[in-house]
Design a protein around this motif. Sequence first.
Motif, PDB file in Angstrom:
ATOM      1  N   VAL A  77      23.972   4.031  -6.689  1.00  0.00           N
ATOM      2  CA  VAL A  77      24.295   3.389  -5.409  1.00  0.00           C
ATOM      3  C   VAL A  77      23.788   4.199  -4.223  1.00  0.00           C
ATOM      4  O   VAL A  77      24.186   3.949  -3.085  1.00  0.00           O
ATOM      5  CB  VAL A  77      25.819   3.175  -5.279  1.00  0.00           C
ATOM      6  N   THR A  78      22.897   5.129  -4.448  1.00  0.00           N
ATOM      7  CA  THR A  78      22.436   5.979  -3.370  1.00  0.00           C
ATOM      8  C   THR A  78      21.576   5.208  -2.377  1.00  0.00           C
ATOM      9  O   THR A  78      20.856   4.269  -2.738  1.00  0.00           O
ATOM     10  CB  THR A  78      21.631   7.172  -3.907  1.00  0.00           C
ATOM     11  N   TYR A  79      21.675   5.605  -1.129  1.00  0.00           N
ATOM     12  CA  TYR A  79      20.827   5.037  -0.090  1.00  0.00           C
ATOM     13  C   TYR A  79      19.472   5.740  -0.049  1.00  0.00           C
ATOM     14  O   TYR A  79      18.575   5.306   0.655  1.00  0.00           O
ATOM     15  CB  TYR A  79      21.524   5.173   1.265  1.00  0.00           C
ATOM     16  N   PHE A  80      19.352   6.797  -0.855  1.00  0.00           N
ATOM     17  CA  PHE A  80      18.115   7.586  -0.898  1.00  0.00           C
ATOM     18  C   PHE A  80      17.564   7.648  -2.319  1.00  0.00           C
ATOM     19  O   PHE A  80      17.579   8.706  -2.963  1.00  0.00           O
ATOM     20  CB  PHE A  80      18.370   9.009  -0.379  1.00  0.00           C
ATOM     21  N   PRO A  81      17.087   6.525  -2.850  1.00  0.00           N
ATOM     22  CA  PRO A  81      16.564   6.525  -4.224  1.00  0.00           C
ATOM     23  C   PRO A  81      15.274   7.343  -4.330  1.00  0.00           C
ATOM     24  O   PRO A  81      14.662   7.707  -3.321  1.00  0.00           O
ATOM     25  CB  PRO A  81      16.296   5.031  -4.491  1.00  0.00           C
ATOM     26  N   ASP A  82      14.871   7.636  -5.554  1.00  0.00           N
ATOM     27  CA  ASP A  82      13.659   8.429  -5.782  1.00  0.00           C
ATOM     28  C   ASP A  82      12.420   7.539  -5.705  1.00  0.00           C
ATOM     29  O   ASP A  82      11.688   7.339  -6.672  1.00  0.00           O
ATOM     30  CB  ASP A  82      13.738   9.123  -7.151  1.00  0.00           C
ATOM     31  N   THR A  83      12.209   6.993  -4.519  1.00  0.00           N
ATOM     32  CA  THR A  83      11.031   6.190  -4.228  1.00  0.00           C
ATOM     33  C   THR A  83      10.415   6.704  -2.932  1.00  0.00           C
ATOM     34  O   THR A  83      10.996   7.576  -2.258  1.00  0.00           O
ATOM     35  CB  THR A  83      11.401   4.705  -4.068  1.00  0.00           C
ATOM     36  N   LEU A  84       9.261   6.177  -2.590  1.00  0.00           N
ATOM     37  CA  LEU A  84       8.633   6.602  -1.339  1.00  0.00           C
ATOM     38  C   LEU A  84       9.528   6.279  -0.146  1.00  0.00           C
ATOM     39  O   LEU A  84       9.709   7.108   0.756  1.00  0.00           O
ATOM     40  CB  LEU A  84       7.270   5.920  -1.179  1.00  0.00           C
ATOM     41  N   ALA A  85      10.103   5.075  -0.167  1.00  0.00           N
ATOM     42  CA  ALA A  85      10.996   4.690   0.924  1.00  0.00           C
ATOM     43  C   ALA A  85      12.254   5.552   0.927  1.00  0.00           C
ATOM     44  O   ALA A  85      12.724   5.991   1.985  1.00  0.00           O
ATOM     45  CB  ALA A  85      11.368   3.217   0.803  1.00  0.00           C
ATOM     46  N   GLY A  86      12.815   5.805  -0.274  1.00  0.00           N
ATOM     47  CA  GLY A  86      14.008   6.638  -0.358  1.00  0.00           C
ATOM     48  C   GLY A  86      13.747   8.066   0.073  1.00  0.00           C
ATOM     49  O   GLY A  86      14.580   8.681   0.753  1.00  0.00           O
ATOM     50  N   ASP A  87      12.601   8.602  -0.316  1.00  0.00           N
ATOM     51  CA  ASP A  87      12.236   9.964   0.108  1.00  0.00           C
ATOM     52  C   ASP A  87      12.083  10.038   1.617  1.00  0.00           C
ATOM     53  O   ASP A  87      12.499  11.021   2.252  1.00  0.00           O
ATOM     54  CB  ASP A  87      10.944  10.398  -0.577  1.00  0.00           C
ATOM     55  N   ALA A  88      11.466   9.013   2.194  1.00  0.00           N
ATOM     56  CA  ALA A  88      11.283   8.999   3.641  1.00  0.00           C
ATOM     57  C   ALA A  88      12.632   8.942   4.359  1.00  0.00           C
ATOM     58  O   ALA A  88      12.852   9.637   5.358  1.00  0.00           O
ATOM     59  CB  ALA A  88      10.424   7.801   4.040  1.00  0.00           C
ATOM     60  N   ARG A  89      13.543   8.115   3.838  1.00  0.00           N
ATOM     61  CA  ARG A  89      14.883   8.055   4.425  1.00  0.00           C
ATOM     62  C   ARG A  89      15.594   9.400   4.346  1.00  0.00           C
ATOM     63  O   ARG A  89      16.223   9.854   5.305  1.00  0.00           O
ATOM     64  CB  ARG A  89      15.724   7.005   3.700  1.00  0.00           C
ATOM     65  N   PHE A  90      15.488  10.036   3.166  1.00  0.00           N
ATOM     66  CA  PHE A  90      16.202  11.303   2.965  1.00  0.00           C
ATOM     67  C   PHE A  90      15.599  12.408   3.828  1.00  0.00           C
ATOM     68  O   PHE A  90      16.333  13.240   4.378  1.00  0.00           O
ATOM     69  CB  PHE A  90      16.160  11.702   1.493  1.00  0.00           C
ATOM     70  N   ASP A  91      14.294  12.436   3.945  1.00  0.00           N
ATOM     71  CA  ASP A  91      13.648  13.437   4.797  1.00  0.00           C
ATOM     72  C   ASP A  91      14.101  13.269   6.244  1.00  0.00           C
ATOM     73  O   ASP A  91      14.329  14.259   6.958  1.00  0.00           O
ATOM     74  CB  ASP A  91      12.126  13.307   4.705  1.00  0.00           C
ATOM     75  N   TYR A  92      14.224  12.022   6.673  1.00  0.00           N
ATOM     76  CA  TYR A  92      14.686  11.776   8.040  1.00  0.00           C
ATOM     77  C   TYR A  92      16.166  12.119   8.173  1.00  0.00           C
ATOM     78  O   TYR A  92      16.592  12.708   9.174  1.00  0.00           O
ATOM     79  CB  TYR A  92      14.450  10.308   8.397  1.00  0.00           C
ATOM     80  N   PHE A  93      16.965  11.792   7.141  1.00  0.00           N
ATOM     81  CA  PHE A  93      18.390  12.087   7.140  1.00  0.00           C
ATOM     82  C   PHE A  93      18.640  13.590   7.237  1.00  0.00           C
ATOM     83  O   PHE A  93      19.549  14.039   7.951  1.00  0.00           O
ATOM     84  CB  PHE A  93      19.017  11.512   5.872  1.00  0.00           C
ATOM     85  N   LYS A  94      17.829  14.382   6.560  1.00  0.00           N
ATOM     86  CA  LYS A  94      18.020  15.844   6.539  1.00  0.00           C
ATOM     87  C   LYS A  94      17.780  16.488   7.897  1.00  0.00           C
ATOM     88  O   LYS A  94      18.248  17.606   8.140  1.00  0.00           O
ATOM     89  CB  LYS A  94      17.080  16.469   5.505  1.00  0.00           C
ATOM     90  N   GLN A  95      17.074  15.802   8.777  1.00  0.00           N
ATOM     91  CA  GLN A  95      16.820  16.388  10.085  1.00  0.00           C
ATOM     92  C   GLN A  95      18.096  16.471  10.918  1.00  0.00           C
ATOM     93  O   GLN A  95      18.206  17.317  11.811  1.00  0.00           O
ATOM     94  CB  GLN A  95      15.780  15.555  10.835  1.00  0.00           C
ATOM     95  N   VAL A  96      19.043  15.583  10.631  1.00  0.00           N
ATOM     96  CA  VAL A  96      20.344  15.524  11.304  1.00  0.00           C
ATOM     97  C   VAL A  96      20.178  15.250  12.808  1.00  0.00           C
ATOM     98  O   VAL A  96      20.668  14.267  13.339  1.00  0.00           O
ATOM     99  CB  VAL A  96      21.169  16.799  11.078  1.00  0.00           C
ATOM    100  N   VAL A  97      19.504  16.152  13.489  1.00  0.00           N
ATOM    101  CA  VAL A  97      19.263  15.979  14.930  1.00  0.00           C
ATOM    102  C   VAL A  97      17.772  15.795  15.161  1.00  0.00           C
ATOM    103  O   VAL A  97      16.955  16.604  14.701  1.00  0.00           O
ATOM    104  CB  VAL A  97      19.779  17.189  15.739  1.00  0.00           C
ATOM    105  N   ASP A  98      17.425  14.733  15.858  1.00  0.00           N
ATOM    106  CA  ASP A  98      16.014  14.481  16.131  1.00  0.00           C
ATOM    107  C   ASP A  98      15.910  13.569  17.349  1.00  0.00           C
ATOM    108  O   ASP A  98      16.533  12.507  17.386  1.00  0.00           O
ATOM    109  CB  ASP A  98      15.331  13.828  14.931  1.00  0.00           C
ATOM    110  N   ILE A  99      15.164  13.999  18.340  1.00  0.00           N
ATOM    111  CA  ILE A  99      14.985  13.212  19.555  1.00  0.00           C
ATOM    112  C   ILE A  99      13.525  12.787  19.647  1.00  0.00           C
ATOM    113  O   ILE A  99      12.627  13.627  19.761  1.00  0.00           O
ATOM    114  CB  ILE A  99      15.373  14.010  20.814  1.00  0.00           C
ATOM    115  N   GLN A 100      13.302  11.499  19.586  1.00  0.00           N
ATOM    116  CA  GLN A 100      11.956  10.963  19.668  1.00  0.00           C
ATOM    117  C   GLN A 100      11.629  10.575  21.109  1.00  0.00           C
ATOM    118  O   GLN A 100      12.468  10.027  21.814  1.00  0.00           O
ATOM    119  CB  GLN A 100      11.820   9.735  18.767  1.00  0.00           C
ATOM    120  N   PRO A 101      10.416  10.815  21.564  1.00  0.00           N
ATOM    121  CA  PRO A 101      10.028  10.397  22.919  1.00  0.00           C
ATOM    122  C   PRO A 101       9.830   8.883  22.968  1.00  0.00           C
ATOM    123  O   PRO A 101       9.803   8.211  21.933  1.00  0.00           O
ATOM    124  CB  PRO A 101       8.705  11.136  23.146  1.00  0.00           C
ATOM    125  N   VAL A 102       9.679   8.344  24.153  1.00  0.00           N
ATOM    126  CA  VAL A 102       9.427   6.904  24.313  1.00  0.00           C
ATOM    127  C   VAL A 102       8.217   6.673  25.213  1.00  0.00           C
ATOM    128  O   VAL A 102       8.076   5.604  25.813  1.00  0.00           O
ATOM    129  CB  VAL A 102      10.662   6.191  24.902  1.00  0.00           C
TER     130      VAL A 102
END
Length: 588
Positions: free
Chosen positions: A288-313
Amino acid sequence: MKCLDSINDKVGNSFVGRFFKFEERGAKFTNELAGASATFLTMAYILAVNPRILADSGGPCVAPDGNIFAPEYEECVEDIKRQYITSTAIGSMVGCLLMGLMANLPIALAPGMGMNAYFTYSVVGWRGTGSVSYQAAVTAVMIEGAIFFVLSITGARYAIIRLIPEPVRIATPAAIGAFLAHLGLQTAEGIGLVVSDIATAVTLGGCPEDRRTPIVAYDDACANDGICVFSDAYTCDVLGGIMQSGTTWIGILGMIIIAIFLAYKSHLAFVFGIGLVTIISWPRGTAVTYFPDTLAGDARFDYFKQVVDIQPVNMLLAQFTSDLAGAGLALFTRSEEQRLDLAGAGLALFTMLYVDFLDTSGTLLGLANAMGVIDEEGNFPKSRWAFSADALATMFGSIFGLSPVTSYIESGSGVEAGAKTGLTAVICSFFFFISIFFAPIIASIPPWATGGALVVVGAMMGRSLAKLDWNNVSHAVSGFVTVILMPLTYSIAYGLIGGIFVYLVMEGTFHLLSFVGIPKPGSKKDDKGPARMAIGKSIINPQGDGGGLGEYAAEEGVGNDAGENADDGEDDKEAPMADEEEATPDDK
């Protein structure tokens, strides 16, 4: 608890309590906080979904030699997607703040689902393949917001709303509830219980991700050029696995938890249910993980691990055009290309205006109705300010490249949790502000964690139908059409249009036939009088003999601490917003 009572008393007696009229509305800070948390959690998916949809337009990215699959263009689109997270949070933050301070209503705002898809896939086109440029579309959003604002402050909006027939107004809360439940049962914003079907449009789903067969629009571009637009729609019919998805089952578990806590009158029911499912879904390596071992899941988890991230606009900021033809305002153009751009942008402007207007009207009327603060003419306190705040939010959002920002029906979860004032919207604004910095965390709340909450809220809003005059065929049919069309067309606006159309046709026919001696069929209701609007405890109905969530709050204690004494209960029978905030002509 004495500690919570002390906090409620201090806030209620402070400037904040007086500004938001806590005493007049019987509001408490803990309920406002719980309502804001429930509302934010049920609509936090917008921080993940909206950037993905709007980035599909390609934004201001320019394809080299027209190649929308070039690596440079792909990289630009990915940058746009990340910037849209910040943009969405900023637009939602300002919209909620405006609604809370201007209208004092517990209604949150964000870029509207449906309108963002229309903006991307129908106006600009996937990766800019539509007939209207991205800059012209953003300019059209700004113009649409300005027109909406004029309609709001001049009172023309009020005159239009009064034209909505009584049965349609009665059915609107239940229709919105059905729409919410429909969202909660699907995959993109829910538990994945209902999925697409080639033969029957929708069917039972709940299949694991590896058993899902995507459904695409097989148009000329897909057939001839291989440009096929994918969406979240899929079917379980091909590979099977119906009701074998773990995420669907824990989503159902979350829904049951919320319902049980609500039965015990807990104002934190939504927070508990959503929070528990979210925590269960974060560890990797589970079914039931939101971060499966797929490209999409890896991308989600990599973003999740940043915890704090401010993107410009910077790439999205003020992407307006001075080409009035592109914005849909020029009366004459010199080239065929300009005329096509004018027609496309003009249609986009008109469509966004009427859909935004009707969606906002339906949402505000439905939620105000559920709160028990609306009269039989469809008016509620500070309605002028509420619509103006919505329009201003759209105008502000366009500066950051957003599609129309609108009032969110997910605010019903906050109303159900006991929210009564604009402080809830202000707290939601603060949550969106925090999400600018903690976007990786907020964007990682899985949709199956919030889907159950939407279903429960939909069920609570369905009780407004008890006040519909089912013995009057024109009332019954128009009300039912309103309820059934909203979820099935994925649009509040289309539900209102359908219900109004049916009512006008039937009543018009009855009126014409009366000229030739055929009497108009009447209702067979009892001697209590004609069907009343389901308004609960309201300005004109202080005894609370209506319906909706306002009545539920009065009967079940939602919105008040358990164990209140009888005197408090008697106080609650007073019109919650009638004293100093009774609607005046200026508020209409």
